[in-house]
Motif scaffolding. Structure first.
Motif, PDB file in Angstrom:
ATOM      1  N   TYR A   1      38.003  50.729  23.038  1.00 18.42           N
ATOM      2  CA  TYR A   1      38.068  49.640  24.197  1.00 18.42           C
ATOM      3  C   TYR A   1      37.208  48.368  23.720  1.00 18.42           C
ATOM      4  CZ  TYR A   1      40.447  53.326  26.489  1.00 18.42           C
ATOM      5  OH  TYR A   1      41.333  54.366  26.960  1.00 18.42           O
TER       6      TYR A   1
ATOM      7  N   ALA B   1      38.871  42.522  24.190  1.00 21.12           N
ATOM      8  CA  ALA B   1      40.195  42.051  23.691  1.00 21.12           C
ATOM      9  C   ALA B   1      40.570  40.913  23.003  1.00 21.12           C
ATOM     10  CB  ALA B   1      41.286  42.378  25.085  1.00 21.12           C
TER      11      ALA B   1
ATOM     12  N   ASN C   1      42.145  48.880  19.155  1.00 19.97           N
ATOM     13  CA  ASN C   1      42.120  49.386  20.563  1.00 19.97           C
ATOM     14  C   ASN C   1      43.202  50.077  20.877  1.00 19.97           C
ATOM     15  OD1 ASN C   1      39.609  47.669  20.720  1.00 19.97           O
ATOM     16  ND2 ASN C   1      40.433  46.782  22.767  1.00 19.97           N
TER      17      ASN C   1
ATOM     18  N   ARG D   1      46.771  50.552  22.590  1.00 20.32           N
ATOM     19  CA  ARG D   1      47.473  49.706  22.364  1.00 20.32           C
ATOM     20  C   ARG D   1      49.088  50.591  22.567  1.00 20.32           C
ATOM     21  NH1 ARG D   1      45.158  50.815  17.856  1.00 20.32           N
ATOM     22  NH2 ARG D   1      46.196  51.162  15.880  1.00 20.32           N
TER      23      ARG D   1
ATOM     24  N   ALA E   1      44.668  47.377  25.259  1.00 17.12           N
ATOM     25  CA  ALA E   1      43.720  47.548  26.366  1.00 17.12           C
ATOM     26  C   ALA E   1      42.335  46.622  25.656  1.00 17.12           C
ATOM     27  CB  ALA E   1      43.322  48.870  26.263  1.00 17.12           C
ATOM     28  N   GLY E   2      41.455  46.425  26.733  1.00 12.47           N
ATOM     29  CA  GLY E   2      40.150  45.815  26.660  1.00 12.47           C
ATOM     30  C   GLY E   2      38.938  46.597  26.842  1.00 12.47           C
TER      31      GLY E   2
ATOM     32  N   ALA F   1      39.902  47.387  30.768  1.00 12.78           N
ATOM     33  CA  ALA F   1      41.520  48.126  30.973  1.00 12.78           C
ATOM     34  C   ALA F   1      41.233  49.595  30.306  1.00 12.78           C
ATOM     35  CB  ALA F   1      42.209  47.124  30.038  1.00 12.78           C
TER      36      ALA F   1
ATOM     37  N   ILE G   1      48.785  46.171  32.170  1.00 11.69           N
ATOM     38  CA  ILE G   1      47.702  46.795  31.881  1.00 11.69           C
ATOM     39  C   ILE G   1      46.635  46.523  32.847  1.00 11.69           C
ATOM     40  CG2 ILE G   1      46.272  46.897  29.777  1.00 11.69           C
ATOM     41  CD1 ILE G   1      48.151  44.957  28.475  1.00 11.69           C
TER      42      ILE G   1
ATOM     43  N   SER H   1      42.767  42.323  29.552  1.00 10.75           N
ATOM     44  CA  SER H   1      43.551  42.942  28.199  1.00 10.75           C
ATOM     45  C   SER H   1      44.252  41.914  27.438  1.00 10.75           C
ATOM     46  CB  SER H   1      44.566  44.122  28.538  1.00 10.75           C
ATOM     47  OG  SER H   1      45.119  43.706  29.903  1.00 10.75           O
TER      48      SER H   1
END
Length: 249
Positions: free
Chosen positions: A145, A148, A157, A159, A178-179, A182, A204, A208
């Motif tokens: 994570y 992003a 990440n 995804r 995703a970040g 997220a 999401i 993100s």
């Protein structure tokens, strides 16, 4: 207005409406509302007001406004609301390159243009299909994570890759990433589903990015630093390679 045809000569009707809340977010809003009501019943105002604000924040995050998608066989529309933070040449992800034995080949190993759209927590997080066609792949990959906005987030990440194929065999791939905040990618589609351009494909949660891989020989009609609107902003026209310059002001 849903399903209505509108054009650039005034056909159709348009009016501002409160955006609906996507069902995925209603349960969170109801839970927060119940907690806020409990605090209010107990006269714990210092807790009731913050949770009431939380209800509004959840509703805003999961808002699902209607969009008017331009129609055109060669148009590629933005799959996400957000800021274009990267435009670069790179091969598609391996999961979209290879032939997976399903009868529909991959996108190949040739470098193509990738457009990265970063979604902050203030953007709409419903993602939409950039073209109309058949969903050929939906591939989820667990991962980290990281921020992003970083280029390496595309490979490290959590995804989900989606590939859509038009009737003439042209394929476009895009990746939900995703970040930092997220924590879940929620798909609405599966392989074999038929989509219209601009149709909802997933969301999401909480900030993100979405990467779009254009077909070979196609360059974007948008600029680095530009804001996009999912299902409305035209990212590119297939087969066109214009040079477009802009000024930040």
């Amino acid at each position: 207005m849903s399903g209505e045809i509108l054009d650039n000569r005034g056909r159709g009707q348009a009016a501002w409406n409160w955006p609906s809340i996507h069902p995925e977010g209603r349960k969170f809003a109801l839970i927060a509302a119940a907690i806020s009501a409990f605090f209010a019943f107990m006269a714990w105002e210092t807790l009731a007001w913050p949770t009431a604000v939380l209800v509004l924040c959840i509703a805003a995050f999961f808002r699902d406004p209607q969009r008017v998608t331009p129609r055109g066989d060669n148009l590629v529309v933005a799959p996400a609301d957000g800021l274009i933070t990267l435009i670069t040449k790179t091969p598609p992800p391996r999961e979209l390159q290879i032939d997976d034995g399903s009868g529909s080949g991959g996108m190949g190993e040739e470098a193509v243009t990738r457009i990265s759209i970063f979604m902050s927590v203030f953007d709409v997080h419903i993602n939409r299909s950039p073209i109309g066609g058949t969903v050929r792949r939906v591939i989820y990959i667990p991962g980290k994570y990281l921020n992003a906005g970083l280029d390496k987030a595309s490979e490290e990440n959590e995804r989900q890759h989606i590939m859509v194929e038009r009737g003439d065999g042209l394929k476009i791939g895009f990746t939900q990433i995703a970040g930092l905040v997220a924590k879940r990618i929620v798909p609405f589609v599966k392989p074999g589903d038929m989509l219209a351009a601009g149709q909802r494909v997933g969301l999401i949660r909480f900030g993100s990015r979405v990467d779009v891989y254009l077909p070979a020989g196609t360059e974007p009609k948008v600029l680095l630093g530009q804001k996009t609107i999912a299902g409305e902003t035209v990212l590119a026209e297939i087969g066109q390679q214009p040079l477009i310059e802009g000024v930040s002001q």
